[in-house]
Design an enzyme around this catalytic site. Structure first.
Site, PDB file in Angstrom:
ATOM      1  CE  LYS C 147       3.585   4.927  -3.950  1.00  0.00           C
ATOM      2  NZ  LYS C 147       4.597   3.921  -3.576  1.00  0.00           N
ATOM      3  CB  SER C 216       2.531   2.275  -0.344  1.00  0.00           C
ATOM      4  OG  SER C 216       2.065   2.126  -1.657  1.00  0.00           O
ATOM      5  N   GLY C 324       5.178  -1.521   3.853  1.00  0.00           N
ATOM      6  CA  GLY C 324       5.466  -1.024   5.193  1.00  0.00           C
ATOM      7  C   GLY C 324       4.681   0.219   5.536  1.00  0.00           C
ATOM      8  CB  ALA C 326       0.451  -1.266   8.967  1.00  0.00           C
ATOM      9  N   GLY C 330      -5.153  -2.373   9.707  1.00  0.00           N
ATOM     10  CA  GLY C 330      -4.970  -3.328  10.797  1.00  0.00           C
ATOM     11  C   GLY C 330      -4.666  -2.575  12.075  1.00  0.00           C
TER      12      GLY C 330
END
Lengths: 347, 347, 347, 347
Positions: C147, C216, C324, C326, C330
């Site tokens: 975070k 995030s 949400g 990304a 990935g």
């Protein structure tokens, strides 16, 4: 030389062209319409199809060289409407001067130039030529309205496939870049700033602005639609203009001072063209605003709602032209303002 | 009898209680704070956790009988801030009257009563008792602020599992029902309307309103927090109030007329408490607005942004208390308005 | 060495800490909680106060070195919940290996470093040290949750007043920059890419990513909270992990293949940690999507809603951790995926 | 008897009719197009002008009795596209049955009837007549698509000026009422429920639904556009249909079971028509969702994003027809589902 008059009509929706019929009742032939300048009720941002719908509904009725400028977003008390600027050299009255206007469209702006010097130069050159063709002094120009393109995600992907980095990879931000390039081009054409100041400002070095530019961006066009509105000693009609600047988002004094001056001149306010933006510093008169940290509502929508209430209060109705995104249109956090007003009978 | 003074501080976020420290510099002890009335920067709707966060941050610092009224939504030029209403019977100056205030909390409103007569009666009775306890005439009351509950989808499901139909099955709409019940209760307590008119209005038959009620709803409480602000001949301090009504969403005259009166009385505006709503008829002064057909932004957010700009222009800064959802708080499409202002030295 | 177990509880709101009581019924002492990883019901963007509210509600109950990671946004079928990662070295059963975890907080990230190499290096070094302290191989690490901070408009103004240009002048975009820097730091620490590739990717040259990073961003903190989850031969408990990658926004096969493998191993899915984003190319499998041109809903909200439905379908309930944004978690348009699952009794 | 085939094309924007040119390459004459069923990229709510723009772009190209059904909202991974249903009685192959379709438009629905029994009966009677004209059994009907009107704030004001209370005074809620009335009319026409059950359900007493109805509402029309799709033993073509029901918002099994059955029958999925809604109870499989308490995004947008990801995953691309607002289209919280698939060569 094209003397003009102005008619304003409410719309029942973006595809409402009943103003054509109502204008005909005022003796207006559609071929005399130079420009349709409307506020439509979409979000005013990238995916605002109300603008496209209005353009699709209006353009078949207009002559090929007329321009449409639809600005999305009627937040708060704003009311959807259209302003028709109509060629009229036969006012029948003897005024010492009058309002004139010219409308044209630039060549398509290459995607790679969008938001960059290429777009700025195209707008500047076109506006300069329009002023020369009108035969007016730059100081008699009170409003240059531009509708300019934006970058969609399809555009961005296409540019990158050609190895070109777009002016912005964010579609909403590309609207601001496009408005910035157009506005700085106007500021140069109006001798408000010089070319170097414009280039620096476009590059983010220093601030520079026009108090007479009003630019909005949309996905519904790929060139710039431009409208120049000026007073001319060679025309004779009762329409007049006055421009000023809101210094911040609730600078009501700028509007009431102008209204008082118009009243003093015996004029009646016919329309306001006002640009609005969230102060990029994050605060107004020393207090924090939250328009730039609101991830639910884009800041242009906030700014239109706020400034729209002030403009509506001054005009007395909500059918005012308040457009969001005031990059280089008035100082940062403020916005350019043009009043159109009408004098009484000169006799 | 509690004489009061008012201090207003900007906040850097919903959990910012630095106003306590700043107030201490003005000699304020936290136990003397009667009420904290804040504008927080959430959406002002059902899922506005900025209100809950503010309440969680402030309540541990306040005495048990103090109330908090956090109203979400600082759209447009509005600036997040808190207003502290502070007990102060020792103004040290000799005024012929002064501002007094009382704060209290009702019993929890049963879910089945929310937005219904049960809530209306609870608010009415509580306000009536508060006025009696203050020993002021209802005509000397200038503002009754209420923060009241709403129905979440959990509440709605719970009610239905008991075979009870809620006042509304839509969470956002339940906010309006709750504000309506509270406001009509206030209107009755202030003798602005009678009970039958209130019942009819609550049932959707006829219109009725208070010009001194200001109600906001939130998920962060299950009872009503109530604050009554009045002038009293038994107090002595320079704070004064004046209430009026905006007749529609851009009725700037209502505000400037009040400001002129305050100026004439030698007062300085300290705060405005204004309610705002989208005209339920869908138009203002004969022209269509689009606040009620915008499915992206709730109409309360539009209305706050618009009215907030007018209030900020009149006060000169964005830290004004403009709250959305004006059901029965001013006429339909308009809103109740209370100015707090301060007189100069009486000598 | 800290063996861990996982408990997941639904929440009734961001400030709901009833999970503490429910965990106590499972014998959990609050001081054994290493991390609280929650999905809260705000917009997941800049002005998401649900995260701040959750952090404010939880942190007083946790030991000082525990971390909280609240990720906003429960769009679509997602359900607000908390995952407690609990130190537990006494599983009472004899497994050949077990899940371990470590949690820590970096030093505050200077505003000038946010979204830049300074942040990337800080995360990389911290994660590397955590892995070393855990005594596990990088290949045994299945999830690194971070975070990290964002830039508010106040931060941006402050930086510029110091003559420093922020990584982004757009508050929402700063969230993406922060996630990017954190994720690339993790990728380096996990030996998925080398430092040069990370620097290039951060600068927008080339692509690089981690399949085990989940970052995030939020306004509620100024340092990075980091959680490392790994399998270790030195622990003994039934919790296991498996990581994979969604190749695009509806790559359901990636999830069902992993679920099949878990089933084959005799495991029961306990939680999914999935990252989601709108494909930056503007299309998925050759067809245009509209997440990047929607000016009403930010693309991270769209992506969470879509991917959340797939994850919920695979787990069988909506209490899945789908986050949400990304960037470098990935491949572009896809997202990192970690399953936590539990083996049955080893006997 | 009209045998049909289906062609699906992506669109570059709501006004993109390039599908006409692409269909011509498949030998399609525009006069053979029975229906254009599209997903457009607006918000799918009251002020969705993408639907109006699509209708304006398409209708001049279609024969007068063709219908258009544009459903707004391509949230998440959904991709804007059009499905053309084309009359084709000459498939050239010898199948034992085939897909047939009929399209028509009801008389304008009086505003006072909208969302009420008048609308329900009009839809029921029209659908019943269409089925009779097609000469098919109700059990062979697999899909009835309806596009129906909504109430704008202008409509609501007009009704009230006549002393008539509208079915809903909230424009967004009127969409749901209109979908409900249409869907219950379909359910009766398909013998899924009887008239009394439909009336009760419309009045909010009891639940009742169709698994083959798909209704969407829009401001761009004042009558109902209806399309009936059925299998018939009197036609010969490879197109087939199968309908089922999602029981909740992530009931992936309903979709994969149907896909498996189609595969078993040797078919290839050509399109899915799926309805989606937020579970009105506020929870799914016992866990709370937040779609009904999100005041920033309407619940229909959440639901489309979630269900759209499942449908896209099953079809393999995002050009699926997922429509929001499933009142009486599948059970509460679920949604009706129709697959169109194509058999291989019968030889």
């Amino acid at each position: 030389m094209t003397g003009v008059r102005l008619l304003t009509f409410p719309t029942a929706g973006p595809d409402d062209t009943s103003a054509l019929r109502l204008a005909a009742e005022h003796g207006v032939d559609p071929t005399s319409i130079l420009a349709v300048i409307g506020k439509t009720e979409g979000n005013g941002c990238v995916n605002d199809f109300s603008r496209t719908l209005s353009a699709a509904a209006w353009e078949p009725h207009l002559r090929p060289d007329a321009v449409t400028v639809f600005s999305g977003g009627t937040e708060g008390v704003l009311s959807p409407h259209v302003n028709l600027l109509i060629a009229d050299d036969d006012s029948g009255e003897h005024y010492d001067r009058g309002m004139v206007a010219a409308a044209t469209t630039t060549a398509p702006i290459p995607l790679a130039d969008l938001g960059r010097e290429g777009q700025m130069d195209a707008v500047r050159d076109t506006v300069a030529k329009m002023i020369a063709d009108l035969g007016v002094a730059t100081s008699d120009v009170h409003l240059v309205l531009v509708k300019c393109p934006l970058l969609t995600s399809t555009d961005i992907t296409e540019l990158r496939s050609q190895g070109i980095e777009p002016a912005s990879a964010d579609t909403y931000e590309s609207m601001g870049r496009s408005r910035a390039a157009s506005s700085l081009g106007i500021a140069v054409a109006l001798d408000e700033i010089d070319v170097d100041a414009a280039r620096d400002a476009l590059a983010g070095r220093g601030t520079a602005w026009s108090n007479r530019a009003s630019a909005s961006a949309g996905a519904e066009l790929d060139s710039c639609h431009i409208l120049v509105v000026a007073e001319s000693p060679n025309a004779s009609n009762p329409l007049r203009a006055l421009h000023t600047e809101m210094k911040d988002g609730f600078d009501l004094d700028a509007l009431t001072d102008a209204a008082a001056l118009i009243d003093q001149r015996g004029g009646t306010i016919r329309q306001l063209f006002v640009k609005a933006e969230a102060d990029p510093s994050g605060s107004i008169r020393g207090l924090r605003h939250t328009m730039l940290t609101d991830s639910d509502i884009n800041s242009t929508r906030h700014a239109r709602a706020a400034v729209g209430a002030l403009a509506a209060a001054v005009k007395g109705d909500g059918a005012v032209y308040v457009s969001g995104g005031a990059e280089h249109q008035g100082r940062p956090g403020g916005g350019s303002v043009t009043f159109l007003y009408e004098l009484g009978d000169p006799t």
